[in-house]
Scaffold this motif. Structure first.
Motif, short mmCIF file in Angstrom:
data_model
loop_
_atom_site.label_atom_id
_atom_site.label_comp_id
_atom_site.label_asym_id
_atom_site.label_seq_id
_atom_site.Cartn_x
_atom_site.Cartn_y
_atom_site.Cartn_z
N GLU A 29 -3.54 -1.26 -8.22
CA GLU A 29 -4.23 -2.34 -7.51
C GLU A 29 -3.70 -3.72 -7.92
OE1 GLU A 29 -8.50 -3.98 -8.27
OE2 GLU A 29 -8.69 -2.41 -6.72
N ARG A 80 -0.27 -4.37 -6.56
CA ARG A 80 -0.39 -4.46 -5.10
C ARG A 80 -0.93 -5.82 -4.68
NH1 ARG A 80 -3.49 -0.22 -4.40
NH2 ARG A 80 -5.47 -1.36 -4.21
N PRO A 99 0.00 2.54 -4.01
CA PRO A 99 -1.40 2.89 -3.68
C PRO A 99 -2.28 3.05 -4.92
CG PRO A 99 0.02 4.81 -3.48
CD PRO A 99 0.92 3.64 -3.72
N TRP A 118 0.83 -1.21 0.00
CA TRP A 118 0.00 0.00 0.00
C TRP A 118 0.87 1.26 0.00
CZ3 TRP A 118 -4.85 1.25 -0.97
CH2 TRP A 118 -5.82 0.23 -1.02
N SER A 136 -7.98 -5.01 1.84
CA SER A 136 -7.64 -4.11 0.74
C SER A 136 -8.85 -3.67 -0.07
CB SER A 136 -6.62 -4.78 -0.20
OG SER A 136 -5.41 -5.02 0.47
#
Length: 406
Positions: A172, A175, A169, A165, A231
């Motif tokens: 997605e 991440r 950020p 994160w 998330s």
């Protein structure tokens, strides 16, 4: 037992059958004291990388293959990238095929799977399976296993979640791929790093086995918790238990089963001295040879993608590097402060810092597709882990030699 003795690793005398686990102070046990001498193995014979004296440098204590391993790995990476970018059809050929349904076509194809299995087999052949039950009777060992479980299944996954994160950020897909990596605990490469660093292969094998069992149970629900709930990802993950179980069964079950059969069969027909001094001596270099082969295949199969998606690769590499260094350094510091010996501390640290990338890649590709950002992030993982953890191997050996840490 004096406090000085309690702070050292467990030193096994030549006439003891207790395994070479560095589990701290262990009370005398009648079964251990009276065990058959035939099961005894001098850990120094099985661990040629162990420093022979305090005044021997970490570099000098390594064999020629290990001593220049950084150079061999660098050459393997360069060769792999060159093959992937300049040999027509190499990338597609290496990504084709599956290995019992696990190595889906991105990075872990059949050639890579073979490399991983050969890499693990010699190390697992060193483990004294015939004496493991003696160590498992000790309460101190189970305390240390509990500490390892806490690091691997609480601290490490949440650290990767926070770093993903912090660094990604706005991405997605990348991440979520990193989160999948953080949840997958290593069952293969950790054996290599522990062996090169002069850690405890016996204790490492126990941790690998325990993490494998926990992985089959916890990976799927934790992936859903971390990605779908915490998330709030727009692309919900759904992990198949069969995918996780098959991955563990193949990449741990096959080499472990082969190693157990090999050890018991050869000890039955030969002697422990021949097994240690002849068979293991011949077999040991194949772990590093297989490691170099695997690196060439990995970078060849992903070399084109790494070069042409360099921005995404760099963005994924940043949190991975921080993750490896922080979790390794934290574990090493804590174990040192708790009075653990070098071998145990190194084993704990590399176990916490290593990840099961073959599982993370399998889940990412099965869930999101081979060309997804999630798959890219998972694939970058081993490409970053290899040079970073190799650097940590040299660092921890240098620190231990400098401080006289035994």
């Amino acid at each position: 037992m004096s406090s000085k003795t309690a702070d050292r690793d467990l030193d096994v005398p030549p006439d003891s059958a207790a395994p070479s686990l560095n589990i701290g102070p262990v009370p005398a046990h009648p079964d251990i004291d009276g065990a058959d001498k035939r099961t005894t193995t001098d850990v120094e014979k099985q661990e040629p990388l162990e420093p022979k004296a305090e005044n021997v440098s970490a570099f000098q204590s390594l064999g020629w293959l290990d001593r220049f391993l950084a150079l061999w790995i660098l050459l393997a990476i360069v060769v792999g990238i060159l093959i992937g970018n300049f040999v027509a059809g190499a990338e597609e050929a290496l990504q084709k095929g599956e290995f019992v349904g696990v190595s889906i076509p991105i990075g872990f194809s059949f050639p890579t799977a073979i490399g991983l299995l050969i890499m693990m087999y010699p190390i697992l052949c060193k483990v004294q399976y015939e004496t493991l039950h003696l160590a498992l009777r000790e309460k101190q060992l189970w305390i240390q296993i509990g500490f390892s479980i806490f690091l691997n299944w609480i601290i490490a996954p949440f650290l990767m979640l926070a770093l993903s994160w912090a660094f990604l950020p706005d991405e997605e897909g990348l991440r979520d791929g990193l989160i999948l990596v953080g949840l997958a605990r290593c069952i293969a490469m950790v054996l290599i790093w522990t062996g090169i660093a002069g850690g405890d292969n016996q204790y490492c094998a126990i941790l690998v086995a325990i993490n494998s069992i926990l992985q089959m149970v916890l990976y799927a629900p934790l992936a859903i918790l971390f990605i779908n709930i915490i998330s709030g990802s727009s692309q919900a993950v759904s992990v198949s238990y069969s995918t996780v179980a098959t991955s563990v069964a193949v990449f741990l079950g096959i080499p472990l089963g082969a190693a157990i059969i090999t050890r018991y069969a050869l000890l039955w027909f030969t002697s422990l001295e021949w097994y240690d001094n002849k068979f293991i001596k011949y077999l040991a270099p194949w772990s590093l040879i297989a490691l170099l082969y695997t690196i060439v295949i990995l970078f060849a199969s992903q070399g084109h993608r790494v070069v042409h998606q360099i921005v995404s690769v760099v963005r994924v590499a940043a949190p991975l590097i921080v993750y490896f260094v922080v979790i390794f350094g934290f574990t090493l510091l804590v174990t040192h402060k708790l009075g653990f010996g070098y071998k145990l501390s190194a084993t704990q640290s590399f176990t916490a810092a290593s990840n099961n990338f073959e599982l993370a890649i399998a889940v990412a590709v099965a869930t999101y597709g081979a060309n997804s950002d999630q798959a890219l992030a998972a694939t970058v993982g081993p490409l970053i882990e290899v040079p970073v953890l190799l650097g940590l191997v040299y660092l921890v050996r240098w620190v231990a030699n400098k401080r006289g840490w035994k």
